[in-house]
Design a protein around this motif. Structure first.
Motif, mmCIF file in Angstrom:
data_model
loop_
_atom_site.group_PDB
_atom_site.id
_atom_site.type_symbol
_atom_site.label_atom_id
_atom_site.label_comp_id
_atom_site.label_asym_id
_atom_site.label_seq_id
_atom_site.Cartn_x
_atom_site.Cartn_y
_atom_site.Cartn_z
ATOM 1 N N ARG A 182 1.035 -1.977 -25.749
ATOM 2 C CA ARG A 182 0.575 -3.514 -25.983
ATOM 3 C C ARG A 182 1.725 -4.131 -26.554
ATOM 4 O O ARG A 182 1.350 -5.868 -26.282
ATOM 5 N N ALA A 183 2.443 -3.550 -26.892
ATOM 6 C CA ALA A 183 3.555 -4.497 -26.932
ATOM 7 C C ALA A 183 4.315 -5.516 -25.787
ATOM 8 O O ALA A 183 5.200 -6.034 -25.685
ATOM 9 N N LEU A 184 4.304 -5.062 -24.819
ATOM 10 C CA LEU A 184 5.216 -4.381 -23.586
ATOM 11 C C LEU A 184 4.975 -6.292 -23.342
ATOM 12 O O LEU A 184 3.591 -6.582 -22.461
ATOM 13 N N PRO A 185 5.570 -6.870 -22.461
ATOM 14 C CA PRO A 185 5.837 -8.428 -21.844
ATOM 15 C C PRO A 185 5.359 -7.674 -20.710
ATOM 16 O O PRO A 185 5.579 -6.905 -20.094
ATOM 17 N N SER A 186 4.785 -8.694 -19.762
ATOM 18 C CA SER A 186 4.129 -8.737 -18.555
ATOM 19 C C SER A 186 5.165 -8.360 -17.649
ATOM 20 O O SER A 186 6.484 -9.163 -18.179
ATOM 21 N N LEU A 187 5.800 -8.276 -16.317
ATOM 22 C CA LEU A 187 6.944 -8.217 -16.072
ATOM 23 C C LEU A 187 6.127 -7.827 -14.251
ATOM 24 O O LEU A 187 6.860 -7.156 -13.687
ATOM 25 N N SER A 188 6.246 -9.172 -13.887
ATOM 26 C CA SER A 188 6.020 -9.281 -12.618
ATOM 27 C C SER A 188 6.721 -9.006 -11.451
ATOM 28 O O SER A 188 7.588 -10.658 -11.346
ATOM 29 N N VAL A 189 7.249 -7.947 -11.050
ATOM 30 C CA VAL A 189 8.000 -8.039 -9.864
ATOM 31 C C VAL A 189 7.762 -7.498 -8.883
ATOM 32 O O VAL A 189 6.485 -6.671 -8.792
#
Ligand SMILES: [Zn+2]
Length: 241
Positions: A182-189
């Motif tokens: 839940r704490a992980l930021p979205s990483l759009s790679v």
């Protein structure tokens, strides 16, 4: 109906082979999947798909192949990568062994999606196939299935993002660290794009924690939806579709 080859004495395995029951070979890898998922995600997902297939068909599931080529996750602790030649030789030998047991059709249920590994799986299947043994390798990255698995799946987040995290929440929630997820930021790679541009591992591709996409957006419902689509596509491939 599901039979686990590892739990059966050989005469029962022989009877199932003689009855032309499908053999299933789950294939995954031992590799880092973000800070919220365990190393064996690909194996767990492959076995979950095998279980769903077995709801529709009588099958004999062989023990999984849990080590393969995993160059992209190599910089992270716990990842064990096997050279492509070794991985291919192992898969060919396992498939031929299943054929020698009398099985005439085997479905390789692969859920380690690193392109170089999937290439190894297709090549091993082609080499192991013979007039006596049909080897099917469903590839759910391809159309029409891939796009149904969502934008993230098609554009770079198929590693430990919403796609794999949802599948894990639906099939093995006890292995998901939910607070971390839940704490992980979205990483759009764009992972395929980064690979084409020359990235050779997840760090170079811009994934310092070995995840891409949006684990925080994962859900059990999405995992169930994905599992349904993948199961349908796998059954269609087994039926020659
Ligand atoms: Zn994976």
């Amino acid at each position: 109906m599901k039979h686990l080859a590892a739990h059966l004495p050989w005469p029962k395995v022989k009877a199932l082979a003689d009855a032309n029951v499908w053999a299933l070979l789950p294939v995954g890898s031992t590799e880092a999947h973000g800070p919220h998922l365990p190393l064996n995600v690909d194996v767990v997902i492959a076995q979950a798909v095998c279980a769903r297939i077995s709801d529709a068909l009588e099958t004999v599931e062989f023990p999984p192949v849990a080590y393969s080529l995993t160059d992209f996750a190599a910089p992270f602790s716990g990842t064990v990568s096997v050279p492509a030649d070794t991985a291919k030789a192992m898969l060919v030998a396992v498939l031929r062994g299943i054929g020698r047991a009398g099985f005439r059709r085997v479905c390789v249920v692969n859920h380690h999606l690193e392109p170089a590994h999937f290439k190894v799986v297709h090549a091993a299947a082609a080499e192991a196939e013979s007039p006596a043994l049909r080897v099917v390798v469903p590839d759910h990255r391809r159309k029409p299935t891939g796009p149904l698995l969502g934008h993230e799946f098609m554009h770079g987040g198929s590693h430990a993002g919403a796609y794999e995290t949802s599948l894990m929440m639906a099939t093995a929630p006890q292995l998901v660290d939910d607070a971390s997820r839940r704490a992980l930021p979205s990483l759009s790679v764009d992972l395929p794009g980064a690979i084409k541009a020359g990235a050779t591992n997840f760090l170079e591709a811009g994934g310092p924690e070995a995840y891409f996409g949006a684990p925080a957006e994962a859900s059990v419902a999405e995992g169930e939806r994905l599992l349904g689509i993948i199961t349908e596509a796998t059954l269609a491939a087994m039926n020659g579709g």
